[in-house]
Scaffold this motif. Structure first.
Motif, PDB file in Angstrom:
ATOM      1  N   ASP A 175       0.833  -1.196   0.000  1.00  0.00           N
ATOM      2  CA  ASP A 175       0.000   0.000   0.000  1.00  0.00           C
ATOM      3  C   ASP A 175       0.872   1.252   0.000  1.00  0.00           C
ATOM      4  N   THR A 176       1.931   1.236   0.800  1.00  0.00           N
ATOM      5  CA  THR A 176       2.855   2.373   0.860  1.00  0.00           C
ATOM      6  C   THR A 176       3.534   2.591  -0.484  1.00  0.00           C
ATOM      7  N   ILE A 177       3.977   1.525  -1.106  1.00  0.00           N
ATOM      8  CA  ILE A 177       4.631   1.625  -2.414  1.00  0.00           C
ATOM      9  C   ILE A 177       3.656   2.170  -3.447  1.00  0.00           C
ATOM     10  N   SER A 178       2.438   1.685  -3.420  1.00  0.00           N
ATOM     11  CA  SER A 178       1.417   2.129  -4.368  1.00  0.00           C
ATOM     12  C   SER A 178       1.148   3.627  -4.220  1.00  0.00           C
ATOM     13  N   ARG A 179       1.014   4.079  -2.967  1.00  0.00           N
ATOM     14  CA  ARG A 179       0.769   5.512  -2.730  1.00  0.00           C
ATOM     15  C   ARG A 179       1.971   6.343  -3.161  1.00  0.00           C
ATOM     16  N   THR A 180       3.186   5.855  -2.901  1.00  0.00           N
ATOM     17  CA  THR A 180       4.391   6.579  -3.277  1.00  0.00           C
ATOM     18  C   THR A 180       4.495   6.701  -4.796  1.00  0.00           C
ATOM     19  N   GLU A 181       4.184   5.615  -5.509  1.00  0.00           N
ATOM     20  CA  GLU A 181       4.202   5.657  -6.971  1.00  0.00           C
ATOM     21  C   GLU A 181       3.193   6.675  -7.485  1.00  0.00           C
ATOM     22  N   GLY A 182       2.008   6.718  -6.883  1.00  0.00           N
ATOM     23  CA  GLY A 182       0.986   7.675  -7.280  1.00  0.00           C
ATOM     24  C   GLY A 182       1.430   9.108  -7.055  1.00  0.00           C
ATOM     25  N   GLU A 183       2.084   9.363  -5.939  1.00  0.00           N
ATOM     26  CA  GLU A 183       2.574  10.706  -5.647  1.00  0.00           C
ATOM     27  C   GLU A 183       3.675  11.099  -6.643  1.00  0.00           C
ATOM     28  N   LEU A 184       4.544  10.154  -6.985  1.00  0.00           N
ATOM     29  CA  LEU A 184       5.602  10.435  -7.949  1.00  0.00           C
ATOM     30  C   LEU A 184       5.030  10.761  -9.326  1.00  0.00           C
ATOM     31  N   ARG A 185       4.025  10.008  -9.747  1.00  0.00           N
ATOM     32  CA  ARG A 185       3.403  10.244 -11.047  1.00  0.00           C
ATOM     33  C   ARG A 185       2.750  11.607 -11.087  1.00  0.00           C
ATOM     34  N   GLN A 186       2.146  12.031  -9.995  1.00  0.00           N
ATOM     35  CA  GLN A 186       1.477  13.325  -9.940  1.00  0.00           C
ATOM     36  C   GLN A 186       2.471  14.473  -9.968  1.00  0.00           C
TER      37      GLN A 186
END
Length: 85
Positions: free
Chosen positions: A71-82
């Protein structure tokens, strides 16, 4: 972790139709099924059952830890993409 996005669902081990019952020990249908089968078989000593319970609890804890990490990795990837232009 090869740079490709993991498209697997980030859900836990729980089955969608598995409601946690009062007798459930591990809140995971597969572990509960194995536990109940071992308990009702009568083939294990109380010491072996305690050891099995510790192992199942350890598995449950590690699965929970893995789900938090994913979940943490998924959220971090989303923040990076944004944040990328």
């Amino acid at each position: 972790m090869d740079g490709k996005r993991d498209t697997r669902s980030l859900e836990s081990n729980h089955l969608k139709d598995h409601d946690i019952k009062e007798g459930d020990t591990f809140e995971d249908p597969r572990l509960d099924k194995l536990w109940n089968k071992a308990k009702s078989s009568g083939k294990f000593s109380s010491e072996e059952m305690m050891s099995l319970k510790r192992e199942f609890q350890h598995h449950k804890d590690k699965t929970h830890e893995y789900n938090i990490l994913m979940d943490t990795i998924s959220r971090t990837e989303g923040e990076l993409r944004q944040s990328l232009p």
